[in-house]
Design a protein around this motif. Sequence first.
Motif, PDB file in Angstrom:
ATOM      1  N   TRP A  80       0.900  -1.147  -0.011  1.00  0.00           N
ATOM      2  CA  TRP A  80       0.037   0.056  -0.290  1.00  0.00           C
ATOM      3  C   TRP A  80       0.801   1.269   0.051  1.00  0.00           C
ATOM      4  O   TRP A  80       0.611   2.119  -0.698  1.00  0.00           O
ATOM      5  N   ARG A  81       1.792   1.022   0.904  1.00  0.00           N
ATOM      6  CA  ARG A  81       2.759   2.480   1.044  1.00  0.00           C
ATOM      7  C   ARG A  81       3.594   2.713  -0.427  1.00  0.00           C
ATOM      8  O   ARG A  81       3.579   3.832  -0.913  1.00  0.00           O
ATOM      9  N   ASP A  82       3.825   1.602  -1.120  1.00  0.00           N
ATOM     10  CA  ASP A  82       4.688   1.822  -2.391  1.00  0.00           C
ATOM     11  C   ASP A  82       3.638   2.272  -3.173  1.00  0.00           C
ATOM     12  O   ASP A  82       4.099   3.159  -4.206  1.00  0.00           O
ATOM     13  N   ALA A  83       2.444   1.759  -3.195  1.00  0.00           N
ATOM     14  CA  ALA A  83       1.475   2.443  -4.388  1.00  0.00           C
ATOM     15  C   ALA A  83       1.085   3.717  -4.321  1.00  0.00           C
ATOM     16  O   ALA A  83       0.710   4.363  -5.304  1.00  0.00           O
ATOM     17  N   THR A  84       1.166   4.259  -3.083  1.00  0.00           N
ATOM     18  CA  THR A  84       0.708   5.473  -2.567  1.00  0.00           C
ATOM     19  C   THR A  84       1.628   6.653  -2.976  1.00  0.00           C
ATOM     20  O   THR A  84       1.675   7.800  -2.980  1.00  0.00           O
ATOM     21  N   LEU A  85       3.048   6.165  -3.286  1.00  0.00           N
ATOM     22  CA  LEU A  85       4.179   7.016  -3.673  1.00  0.00           C
ATOM     23  C   LEU A  85       3.818   7.571  -4.922  1.00  0.00           C
ATOM     24  O   LEU A  85       4.343   8.713  -5.304  1.00  0.00           O
ATOM     25  N   LEU A  86       3.371   6.960  -6.047  1.00  0.00           N
ATOM     26  CA  LEU A  86       3.408   7.567  -7.421  1.00  0.00           C
ATOM     27  C   LEU A  86       1.779   7.881  -7.634  1.00  0.00           C
ATOM     28  O   LEU A  86       0.841   6.841  -7.130  1.00  0.00           O
ATOM     29  N   PRO A  87       1.655   8.973  -8.547  1.00  0.00           N
ATOM     30  CA  PRO A  87       0.230   9.220  -8.882  1.00  0.00           C
ATOM     31  C   PRO A  87      -0.294   8.050 -10.206  1.00  0.00           C
ATOM     32  O   PRO A  87       0.565   7.725 -10.949  1.00  0.00           O
ATOM     33  N   ALA A  88      -1.271   8.079 -10.256  1.00  0.00           N
ATOM     34  CA  ALA A  88      -1.693   7.089 -11.162  1.00  0.00           C
ATOM     35  C   ALA A  88      -1.479   7.606 -12.607  1.00  0.00           C
ATOM     36  O   ALA A  88      -1.180   6.490 -13.350  1.00  0.00           O
ATOM     37  N   GLU A  89      -1.458   8.644 -12.831  1.00  0.00           N
ATOM     38  CA  GLU A  89      -1.187   9.194 -14.270  1.00  0.00           C
ATOM     39  C   GLU A  89       0.465   8.820 -14.637  1.00  0.00           C
ATOM     40  O   GLU A  89       0.852   8.477 -15.682  1.00  0.00           O
ATOM     41  N   LEU A  90       1.423   8.820 -13.611  1.00  0.00           N
ATOM     42  CA  LEU A  90       2.733   8.525 -13.786  1.00  0.00           C
ATOM     43  C   LEU A  90       2.972   6.796 -14.112  1.00  0.00           C
ATOM     44  O   LEU A  90       3.527   6.565 -14.773  1.00  0.00           O
ATOM     45  N   VAL A  91       2.102   6.262 -13.305  1.00  0.00           N
ATOM     46  CA  VAL A  91       2.069   4.543 -13.302  1.00  0.00           C
ATOM     47  C   VAL A  91       1.582   4.252 -14.873  1.00  0.00           C
ATOM     48  O   VAL A  91       2.265   3.411 -15.348  1.00  0.00           O
ATOM     49  N   ARG A  92       0.505   5.019 -15.286  1.00  0.00           N
ATOM     50  CA  ARG A  92      -0.166   4.939 -16.670  1.00  0.00           C
ATOM     51  C   ARG A  92       1.161   5.231 -17.733  1.00  0.00           C
ATOM     52  O   ARG A  92       1.232   4.259 -18.686  1.00  0.00           O
ATOM     53  N   GLN A  93       1.859   6.207 -17.678  1.00  0.00           N
ATOM     54  CA  GLN A  93       2.492   6.708 -18.762  1.00  0.00           C
ATOM     55  C   GLN A  93       3.739   5.681 -18.747  1.00  0.00           C
ATOM     56  O   GLN A  93       4.318   5.425 -19.695  1.00  0.00           O
ATOM     57  N   LEU A  94       4.224   5.316 -17.454  1.00  0.00           N
ATOM     58  CA  LEU A  94       5.409   4.443 -17.455  1.00  0.00           C
ATOM     59  C   LEU A  94       4.962   3.070 -17.953  1.00  0.00           C
ATOM     60  O   LEU A  94       6.011   2.557 -18.803  1.00  0.00           O
ATOM     61  N   SER A  95       3.671   2.590 -17.751  1.00  0.00           N
ATOM     62  CA  SER A  95       3.366   1.406 -18.445  1.00  0.00           C
ATOM     63  C   SER A  95       3.478   1.469 -19.777  1.00  0.00           C
ATOM     64  O   SER A  95       3.706   0.613 -20.717  1.00  0.00           O
ATOM     65  N   LEU A  96       2.872   2.646 -20.305  1.00  0.00           N
ATOM     66  CA  LEU A  96       2.447   2.676 -21.793  1.00  0.00           C
ATOM     67  C   LEU A  96       4.014   2.804 -22.556  1.00  0.00           C
ATOM     68  O   LEU A  96       4.316   2.070 -23.739  1.00  0.00           O
ATOM     69  N   ALA A  97       4.838   3.812 -22.042  1.00  0.00           N
ATOM     70  CA  ALA A  97       6.271   3.991 -22.303  1.00  0.00           C
ATOM     71  C   ALA A  97       7.030   2.613 -22.492  1.00  0.00           C
ATOM     72  O   ALA A  97       7.778   2.203 -23.341  1.00  0.00           O
ATOM     73  N   GLY A  98       6.867   1.880 -21.286  1.00  0.00           N
ATOM     74  CA  GLY A  98       7.616   0.553 -21.355  1.00  0.00           C
ATOM     75  C   GLY A  98       7.273  -0.501 -22.253  1.00  0.00           C
ATOM     76  O   GLY A  98       8.134  -1.108 -22.640  1.00  0.00           O
ATOM     77  N   SER A  99       6.119  -0.486 -22.447  1.00  0.00           N
ATOM     78  CA  SER A  99       5.663  -1.545 -23.321  1.00  0.00           C
ATOM     79  C   SER A  99       5.758  -1.135 -24.930  1.00  0.00           C
ATOM     80  O   SER A  99       6.293  -2.099 -25.614  1.00  0.00           O
ATOM     81  N   ARG A 100       5.928   0.351 -25.188  1.00  0.00           N
ATOM     82  CA  ARG A 100       6.743   0.656 -26.782  1.00  0.00           C
ATOM     83  C   ARG A 100       7.794   0.239 -26.762  1.00  0.00           C
ATOM     84  O   ARG A 100       8.272   0.059 -27.607  1.00  0.00           O
ATOM     85  N   CYS A 101       8.490   0.727 -25.606  1.00  0.00           N
ATOM     86  CA  CYS A 101       9.873   0.570 -25.679  1.00  0.00           C
ATOM     87  C   CYS A 101      10.606  -1.080 -25.842  1.00  0.00           C
ATOM     88  O   CYS A 101      11.277  -1.436 -26.460  1.00  0.00           O
ATOM     89  N   GLU A 102       9.675  -1.696 -24.874  1.00  0.00           N
ATOM     90  CA  GLU A 102      10.205  -3.176 -24.880  1.00  0.00           C
ATOM     91  C   GLU A 102       9.703  -4.030 -26.299  1.00  0.00           C
ATOM     92  O   GLU A 102      10.542  -4.715 -26.778  1.00  0.00           O
TER      93      GLU A 102
END
Length: 491
Positions: A86-108
């Motif tokens: 829970w602590r780890d999840a609350t450290l990052l805003p949802a929008e940053l999580v979404r952007q990182l997931s999308l950028a990672g998928s494209r890069c990989e």
Amino acid sequence: MSYSALVDHFQQLHHLQHLGAICGWDQATMMPAGGNDARGQALSTLAVLCHQQLQNPRLADWFAAAGQESLSPQQGASLAEMKRAWRDATLLPAELVRQLSLAGSRCEHAWRSLRPANDWAGFLPLFEEVLNLSRQAAQARGEALGLSPYDSMIEKYEPGMHTKELDLLFGEMKTWLPGLIQQVQEKQRGEPLIAPLGPFATDKQRALGLEVMALLGFDFNHGRLDISAHPFCGGVSEDVRITTRYDERDVTQALMGIIHETGHARYEQGLPGQWRGLPVGQARSMGVHESQSLFFEMQLGRHPAFLKRLAPLMERHFGAQPAFAPDNLARLYTRVKPGLIRVDADEITYPAHIMLRYEIERDLINGQLAAKDLPERWDQLMQGYLGLSTKGDYRNGCLQDIHWTDGSFGYFPSYTLGAIYAAQQAAAITRQLGPLGSLITQDPDAIFHWLEGHIWQQASLLDTHRLLEQACGTPPNLDPFKSHLEQRYLA
């Protein structure tokens, strides 16, 4: 009870993560290339849903109330692991999580074609986006946890391990590893070595791999073997997916890759069922996870006693030839030769590959190295550690690994930590049960039962240092690893 509400909530989260794991496995193994954009969007949406599940505003009240309830020690450990997630999840805003997931998928996905083409220029802008987002995530995590940005990333994979301890372990290793590499190469220079004569058909290699997996206790009712560009173990404990890659010119690499991934899989399959779906029922850390794959590959798979059992299986699948003699297999699987590729590295030079990546990703995340300068730094360190150059050879240099494409910074130290932990476990088994070679020959199940009781069933009930102290007698300790290498390669 608030604790029961938390259990229900985290088990629902586990079901979402289950779907993500299987979709990720499919993306790496069977998905047609044209499906990547849609899959990336779907996985990005799923990542946000999981993140929102962990940011549910009810959780704070449930945690506060559960802390006042009468819980067993195991439930207390479970509550602590849920709070950490829970602590780890609350450290990052949802929008940053979404952007990182999308950028990672494209890069990989792009990496899979750009690496074979040696196309660093095409990869760089995609990587810069992932690195920029990863730095933002590391900064936010570090500020919240009171850690440096890079230490906050290590915390994701190896809780409790930070650069201060890693610098001590790796610093000590640097004092004897280069000399050991030289000694072993000199010793092996005059030893006869017979290379297996191929070709080795993929279907026969697969059949041999499945037989060896069965020998090592893999549960095929809850897992399977497939092919991917980069071998991995994925899925969930109830449905473990491992992959390898085959080369019809060489039977040795895929087989050891399968043994390695089987170690990961046995750990997942051996986790305690009563805690399934909860953070406390998951693997303790990536270093502990890697210790199981390296225990299977290095402590067991390359042991002369295991190779003696392996030799007749290889002959049955490929026909008899001098290369399959147990003594020759032992020389093949313990040959030390510095090379460019981490996944093909021998047991002794492998830590040098990890220390190189550790230094680079630490400086990338802490802002001391720009993405565009990565190839030059890689070449400098490769020449310093192993005397090899990667100038202009991006495919076999800084493009060779998949990890950074999706922002998995802080992961690489886990590989060598796993080797250290595996050697500690092998030494403990030898003290408690007898020589490993005798156990492999006479009672291999005793080895698996020890691992099950001391490592697998412990899941995340203990932190890594306490887990090793309880199982092996000491926290992370380099001495058994050094002794193992000297005994195997110089004795």
